[in-house]
Structures are given as structure tokens and as C-alpha cells.
Design an enzyme around this catalytic site. Structure first.
Site, short mmCIF file in Angstrom:
data_model
loop_
_atom_site.label_atom_id
_atom_site.label_comp_id
_atom_site.label_asym_id
_atom_site.label_seq_id
_atom_site.Cartn_x
_atom_site.Cartn_y
_atom_site.Cartn_z
N GLY A 45 2.75 -5.70 8.40
CA GLY A 45 2.59 -6.94 6.76
C GLY A 45 3.42 -6.10 5.50
CD GLN A 50 4.38 -2.81 0.73
OE1 GLN A 50 4.30 -4.22 0.86
NE2 GLN A 50 3.74 -1.54 1.17
CB CYS A 98 -0.71 1.20 2.41
SG CYS A 98 0.58 -0.28 1.42
CG LEU A 99 4.47 -0.01 5.96
CD1 LEU A 99 5.90 -1.25 5.86
CD2 LEU A 99 4.91 0.88 7.11
CG HIS A 140 -3.51 -4.67 2.78
ND1 HIS A 140 -3.42 -3.50 3.14
CD2 HIS A 140 -1.24 -4.06 2.58
CE1 HIS A 140 -2.75 -1.85 2.73
NE2 HIS A 140 -1.74 -2.42 2.80
CD GLU A 141 1.45 -6.87 3.59
OE1 GLU A 141 1.88 -6.40 2.79
OE2 GLU A 141 1.01 -5.86 3.97
CG HIS A 144 0.84 -4.90 -1.41
ND1 HIS A 144 1.37 -3.28 -1.99
CD2 HIS A 144 0.55 -4.60 0.07
CE1 HIS A 144 1.25 -2.45 -0.91
NE2 HIS A 144 0.81 -3.01 0.28
NI NI Z 1 0.01 -2.56 1.53
#
Ligand code: NI
Length: 185
Positions: A45, A50, A98-99, A140-141, A144
């Protein structure tokens, strides 16, 4: 084009995002770049903040999980201007990453079923129900694009325990295997 991923500590991750218009310039390129960036980083995701764009867009491709979690089958989607209408069920823990937080994983509690309204990449409005790991990745996304990150959902005590790790990430001290954008401090 593969874009650098913004690390925790960058204020853009804390900002609520801007609504996206159907004629948003460069929208299809942005979506394509987001997929390329996510795949290059082995993510499932990615949200626009991000990659440094404060826009209400996120993408998911949960297919790497489909053997273990059948509900993720075919979950490759673009979510624009998404709104979660309802979350239900008994909350469950899952170890999330998470990236924007390379090498950090924490157990996060979330409800298992969501009903969500969103526009897809062709600006067709959808309303769908997702559950299990599929719902989790979307939640989760979705956080963001609302200016929240997964560590906001862990206990104060646990956050204190990982304080040094978080500070390191914010300072750009990470061994991420993908391109990251370090915030100058
Ligand atoms: Ni994330």
C-alpha cells in the site's frame, strides 16, 4: 518513475490531504508512479503523502498475501477521495509495517470490517465492504490521507519504548532497501 518515499518526521505525513478533482493534472501519471514506487519498495500500500503529495489518493496491491489471506485476492485498487462510512466487528491485532518507517513493525488494533466510499482511477464512484487483511491494508492507507500514521495507534508506553527508533528514522538514519527522502533537520 520511482519516487523517493517520505520518512516519518516529515510534516507532510501529519497533514490532512486535499480533495482530488476529476481533471487533476497528471493524475494518471501520478497513479502509475505510485504503483512503480510501491512495487520497487515491496510494499502492499502507498498513500500520496508518502511521495510528497498532499492529495487524497492511496493505492493497494495486497496480492502478495493472497495465499495466506484469501480475502486479499485481486485486491489491486486505487482509492481517491475515500471515506470510510462504517467500521465494525471485534478489533484484532496485526503486526503492521509502513514504508515511511523502514524496519519498524508494531502490533496495531483495528476493527475487521469496513464500508468505504471512494472513486477509482477512472473517477467512478464505488461503495464496497472489505474485511480481514484487506480492510486492514485499506485502513492503514486511509489513515495516511487523514494525516495519521500507524504508530499513532499504539499505546503511549509502547511508543516510549520505540522512541529512539522513531528518532533515528526522523533523522534519516535507516537502512531502507529503497529510495527515501530524508528531511533536512
Ligand atoms: Ni504506511
Amino acid at each position: 518513475m520511482i519516487l523517493p518515499i517520505v520518512l516519518y518526521g516529515d510534516p507532510i505525513l501529519k497533514k490532512n490531504t486535499t480533495h482530488v478533482a476529476p481533471d487533476h493534472e497528471g493524475l494518471q501519471t501520478l497513479i502509475k508512479d505510485m504503483f512503480e514506487t510501491m512495487y520497487a519498495a515491496d510494499g502492499v500500500g502507498l498513500a500520496a503523502p508518502q511521495i510528497g503529495q498532499s492529495l487524497n489518493i492511496f493505492i493497494v496491491d495486497a496480492t502478495p498475501f493472497q495465499e495466506e489471506y484469501p480475502e486479499t485476492k485481486d485486491l489491486k485498487k486505487v482509492f481517491i477521495n475515500a471515506e470510510i462510512i462504517e467500521e465494525s466487528g471485534e478489533p484484532w491485532y496485526f503486526n503492521e509495517g509502513c514504508l515511511s518507517f523502514p524496519e519498524l513493525r508494531e502490533d496495531v488494533l483495528r476493527k475487521p470490517v469496513i464500508k468505504i466510499q471512494y472513486f477509482d482511477e477512472d473517477f467512478v464512484k464505488n461503495e464496497e465492504v472489505f474485511d480481514g487483511l484487506t480492510a486492514r491494508i485499506i485502513q492503514h492507507e486511509y489513515d495516511h490521507v487523514k494525516g495519521k500514521v500507524f504508530v499513532d495507534k499504539i499505546s503511549f508506553l509502547k511508543r516510549r519504548l520505540i522512541k529512539n527508533k522513531l528518532n533515528d528514522i526522523a533523522k534519516g538514519k535507516t537502512n531502507a532497501k529503497y529510495r527515501v527522502k530524508r528531511t533536512a533537520k
